[in-house]
Design a protein around this motif. Structure first.
Motif, short mmCIF file in Angstrom:
data_model
loop_
_atom_site.label_atom_id
_atom_site.label_comp_id
_atom_site.label_asym_id
_atom_site.label_seq_id
_atom_site.Cartn_x
_atom_site.Cartn_y
_atom_site.Cartn_z
N ARG A 190 0.76 -1.12 0.05
CA ARG A 190 -0.07 -0.16 -0.10
C ARG A 190 0.83 1.16 0.00
O ARG A 190 0.51 2.25 -0.59
CB ARG A 190 -0.92 0.02 1.26
CG ARG A 190 -1.81 1.23 1.30
CD ARG A 190 -2.72 1.14 2.67
NE ARG A 190 -3.11 2.44 3.06
CZ ARG A 190 -4.34 2.90 2.41
NH1 ARG A 190 -4.86 2.24 1.55
NH2 ARG A 190 -4.79 4.06 2.80
N CYS A 191 1.91 1.20 0.55
CA CYS A 191 2.84 2.34 0.76
C CYS A 191 3.28 2.98 -0.82
O CYS A 191 3.44 4.18 -0.83
CB CYS A 191 4.25 1.97 1.60
SG CYS A 191 5.40 3.09 1.52
N ASN A 192 3.55 1.91 -1.53
CA ASN A 192 3.95 2.33 -3.06
C ASN A 192 3.04 2.41 -4.21
O ASN A 192 3.49 2.45 -5.22
CB ASN A 192 5.35 1.91 -3.28
CG ASN A 192 5.39 0.49 -3.40
OD1 ASN A 192 4.30 -0.24 -3.41
ND2 ASN A 192 6.61 -0.16 -3.28
N THR A 193 1.65 1.76 -3.80
CA THR A 193 0.90 1.77 -4.74
C THR A 193 -0.17 3.05 -4.61
O THR A 193 -0.41 3.64 -3.61
CB THR A 193 0.03 0.57 -4.79
OG1 THR A 193 -0.46 0.31 -3.48
CG2 THR A 193 1.11 -0.83 -4.93
N PHE A 194 -1.00 3.27 -5.60
CA PHE A 194 -1.99 4.45 -5.66
C PHE A 194 -3.52 3.81 -5.15
O PHE A 194 -4.48 4.66 -5.40
CB PHE A 194 -2.34 4.93 -6.96
CG PHE A 194 -1.11 5.58 -7.52
CD1 PHE A 194 -0.44 6.41 -6.92
CD2 PHE A 194 -0.49 4.91 -8.76
CE1 PHE A 194 0.70 6.94 -7.50
CE2 PHE A 194 0.71 5.52 -9.38
CZ PHE A 194 1.30 6.64 -8.83
N GLU A 195 -3.55 3.02 -4.25
CA GLU A 195 -4.57 2.59 -3.58
C GLU A 195 -4.99 3.71 -2.74
O GLU A 195 -4.36 4.21 -1.83
CB GLU A 195 -4.35 1.23 -2.75
CG GLU A 195 -5.33 0.68 -1.99
CD GLU A 195 -5.21 -0.54 -0.99
OE1 GLU A 195 -5.98 -0.73 -0.34
OE2 GLU A 195 -4.14 -0.90 -1.24
N ASP A 196 -6.47 4.16 -2.71
CA ASP A 196 -7.04 5.01 -2.19
C ASP A 196 -6.48 6.55 -2.41
O ASP A 196 -6.72 7.48 -1.50
CB ASP A 196 -7.26 4.70 -0.74
CG ASP A 196 -7.72 3.36 -0.28
OD1 ASP A 196 -8.96 3.25 -0.98
OD2 ASP A 196 -7.43 2.72 0.46
N ALA A 197 -5.71 6.83 -3.61
CA ALA A 197 -5.00 8.01 -3.71
C ALA A 197 -5.66 8.78 -4.57
O ALA A 197 -6.40 8.38 -5.85
CB ALA A 197 -3.73 7.70 -4.16
N TYR A 198 -5.83 10.15 -4.41
CA TYR A 198 -6.68 11.08 -4.97
C TYR A 198 -5.78 12.48 -5.40
O TYR A 198 -4.77 12.82 -4.50
CB TYR A 198 -7.92 11.45 -4.39
CG TYR A 198 -8.89 10.25 -4.26
CD1 TYR A 198 -9.88 10.03 -5.46
CD2 TYR A 198 -8.71 9.60 -3.19
CE1 TYR A 198 -10.79 9.30 -5.00
CE2 TYR A 198 -9.62 8.55 -3.35
CZ TYR A 198 -10.73 8.28 -4.24
OH TYR A 198 -11.67 7.04 -3.93
N GLU A 199 -6.06 12.96 -6.27
CA GLU A 199 -5.23 14.37 -6.77
C GLU A 199 -5.72 15.47 -5.83
O GLU A 199 -5.10 16.35 -5.56
CB GLU A 199 -5.45 14.67 -8.09
CG GLU A 199 -4.50 14.49 -9.09
CD GLU A 199 -4.15 15.45 -10.10
OE1 GLU A 199 -2.91 16.04 -10.40
OE2 GLU A 199 -4.99 15.61 -10.81
N GLY A 200 -6.95 15.12 -5.38
CA GLY A 200 -7.48 16.40 -4.35
C GLY A 200 -8.45 17.24 -5.03
O GLY A 200 -9.00 18.31 -3.95
N PHE A 201 -9.02 17.25 -6.12
CA PHE A 201 -9.79 18.26 -6.84
C PHE A 201 -11.37 17.77 -6.70
O PHE A 201 -12.42 18.48 -6.60
CB PHE A 201 -9.39 18.78 -8.26
CG PHE A 201 -9.88 17.43 -9.17
CD1 PHE A 201 -10.90 17.43 -9.97
CD2 PHE A 201 -8.62 16.60 -9.45
CE1 PHE A 201 -11.20 16.48 -10.68
CE2 PHE A 201 -8.82 15.74 -10.46
CZ PHE A 201 -10.28 15.59 -11.00
N SER A 202 -11.37 16.27 -6.46
CA SER A 202 -13.06 15.82 -6.43
C SER A 202 -12.77 14.40 -6.05
O SER A 202 -11.42 13.91 -6.06
CB SER A 202 -13.33 15.80 -7.86
OG SER A 202 -14.73 15.39 -7.51
N TYR A 203 -13.68 13.68 -5.52
CA TYR A 203 -13.71 12.61 -4.90
C TYR A 203 -15.08 11.74 -5.10
O TYR A 203 -15.73 12.56 -5.75
CB TYR A 203 -13.72 12.64 -3.29
CG TYR A 203 -12.30 13.29 -2.89
CD1 TYR A 203 -11.09 12.69 -2.60
CD2 TYR A 203 -12.15 14.50 -2.90
CE1 TYR A 203 -10.01 13.15 -1.99
CE2 TYR A 203 -11.11 15.29 -2.44
CZ TYR A 203 -10.15 14.51 -2.05
OH TYR A 203 -8.71 15.28 -1.70
N PRO A 204 -15.22 10.63 -4.81
CA PRO A 204 -16.35 9.81 -5.10
C PRO A 204 -17.51 10.42 -4.37
O PRO A 204 -17.48 10.84 -3.35
CB PRO A 204 -16.33 8.36 -4.77
CG PRO A 204 -14.70 8.22 -4.88
CD PRO A 204 -14.34 9.53 -4.38
#
Length: 512
Positions: free
Chosen positions: A262-276
């Motif tokens: 999980r440390c180096n994969t994009f699991e649960d990662a967002y750019e920050g402008f929008s979410y589900p």
């Protein structure tokens, strides 16, 4: 024997009225209940957040938009001469700023893959200076700061053989490099000539590919290939899936299948402008921006209602982002892991540069024990995010990140020696989201304030009309028949039934 004759008590016209009124009444009542349950106003808003031509979200992603404000604060060394000479054993700094810029962002190579349910683009970010939000023009203010290039290179060479260290000492003397430099804020942020870097660029172009060093210039390096792939599926909408075709951080060993986590994969990662849409308090969220060289952990903190309507979930940047734990264990490079710091070296040309919260907020006090002028404060230096729970829109953002050089034992270098074993703060940056535009506030007001009342009123009218129709249908069943031929026929129809009932009564009496 029971009579088999059946009588129709309603005329054909009344039967038609009964069916029509009952059907329409039930339909209106069901429609009223449905309107209260599904919230059609929110459904319309969600429709506009789809990434398809003609929607508001599509327009935003395909146009240049005004992004976050980035305010720079520099750590000016106020006792440079006394510290370098050894007269002062403690480094004394004071904060100079803010010098504020605003991001202008547009996305190139924009592609919506409907079949794969992904969105691809390459973000391109420029910044413009905002004088009304700054203390002065950055070109007019000089500051004295640690020489990032010399301190970082000296630290990198501290584990190399003696002859390599000797070579650096010779170069330091040849170019008259000092462990501190006095520069204008503009040059410090956007690039100044540093002889050691120029030499490194000439001698080692594969390692250092630039001759001028500027803090923001390196962070906003648009010359690097950077393609994002985001999910468009409802449950993971806008989650980062891949960067440059990889589902994890190649700088942190994602390419090695044995080191993926999980440390180096994009699991649960967002750019920050929008979410589900439809966030829950339990849903894990992490932030990813290329300049962070990692994901930042955020924790749910509470909720509140904004004055223009939406209920937002409040998240805070977690201290886990800067501590050694299972979520960060892959981030320990040759520089090592230190509580309160996150290594940026793999994304900063292998130079030992580390990130922290501003003023080392959340870090152990021992990290800045030899530095005066550090005053961590959660309100000023923590990270807070407000996300619309129903639609997933980011409505408020405030966070800081600080660039530091963790100087190792550099006793071999005369110039860098006074800074040995000190984590030297250079500058920090406060990132804030602009105030939501008035037309967007109006939209939220309609969705969350006006909309519900309109839905309640519509549901009440539909329900009342439906119940009225059902009542009218019931009255048709119980209404007396007029003395018409139909009514007479009805009476004749009922006589056999009456006679049959009377006969049954007489037989019962005789039996008794």
């Amino acid at each position: 024997m029971k009579p088999t004759q059946k009588c129709n008590t309603l005329s054909k016209a009344n039967r038609k009225k009964l069916v029509t009124r009952a059907t329409l009444g039930v339909a209106l009542v069901v429609l009223a209940v449905t309107a209260l349950v599904i919230d059609p106003v929110v459904l319309i808003a969600k429709y506009q957040l789809r990434v398809t031509p003609g929607t508001e979200m599509y327009r935003m992603l395909t146009s240049e938009i005004a992004g976050a404000y980035v305010s720079a604060y520099l750590f000016n060394i106020s006792n440079a001469d006394a510290f370098l000479s050894g007269a002062d054993s403690r480094l004394r700094v004071n904060e100079v700023g803010p010098f504020t810029y605003q991001e202008k962002r547009y996305n190139t190579h924009f592609e919506v893959d409907s079949e794969g349910q992904v969105l691809r683009y390459r973000p391109f970010i420029n910044v413009t200076f905002v004088p009304e939000m700054s203390v002065a023009d950055p070109a007019d203010v000089n500051v004295t700061v640690g020489n990032t290039a010399l301190l970082a290179i000296a630290t990198a060479m501290s584990t190399h053989p003696f002859w390599s260290q000797l070579a650096l000492n010779l170069l330091t003397r040849r170019y008259n490099s000092s462990a501190v430099v006095t520069l204008s804020v503009h040059d410090l942020l956007w690039g100044h000539h540093e002889p050691l870097l120029a030499f490194g660029h000439t001698l080692m172009p594969g390692w250092i590919n630039f001759e001028r060093l500027g803090l923001l210039d390196r962070l906003y390096d648009n010359t690097r290939d950077y393609q994002l792939e985001l999910s468009l599926e409802d449950q993971t909408k806008f989650q980062v899936r891949r960067v440059n075709g990889r589902a994890g951080l190649t700088a942190w060993s994602y390419n090695d299948p044995n080191k993926r986590s999980r440390c180096n994969t994009f699991e649960d990662a967002y750019e920050g402008f929008s979410y589900p849409a439809g966030l829950t308090r339990e849903r894990p969220i992490r932030l990813y921006r290329n300049v962070f060289c990692r994901m930042l952990e955020v924790d749910f903190s509470g909720s509140k209602t904004l004055d223009y309507g939406p209920e937002v979930y409040i998240y805070k940047l977690s201290n886990r982002s800067f501590t050694k734990n299972p979520d960060t264990e892959c981030l320990c490079s040759a520089v090592g892991c230190k509580d309160g710091l996150s290594d940026l070296s793999p994304c900063f040309y292998s130079l030992p540069v580390m990130m922290s919260n501003a003023h080392f907020y959340g870090a152990p006090a021992s990290l800045y024990a030899r530095i005066d002028g550090i005053a961590p404060d959660e309100h000023k230096h923590g990270g807070v995010f407000a996300i619309d729970q129903k639609l997933g829109s980011a409505l408020q953002t405030s966070m800081t990140f600080q660039l530091n050089v963790p100087v190792a034992n550099v006793a071999y270098n005369k110039e860098a020696r006074p800074f040995a074993n000190i984590t030297v703060p250079i500058a920090y940056f406060k990132v804030t989201q602009p105030e939501v535009p008035e037309h967007v506030k109006t939209m939220f007001w309609l969705v969350y304030v006006v909309g519900p009342y309109a839905v309640y009123a519509l549901a009440a009218m539909l329900g009342a009309a439906g119940l009225g129709l059902l009542a009218a249908a019931a009255r048709l069943l119980s209404a007396p028949l007029p003395l018409t031929k139909q009514a007479i026929a009805h009476v004749h129809c009922e006589l056999p039934l009456i006679k049959h009932a009377h006969k049954q009564t007489i037989l019962s009496d005789r039996v008794r």
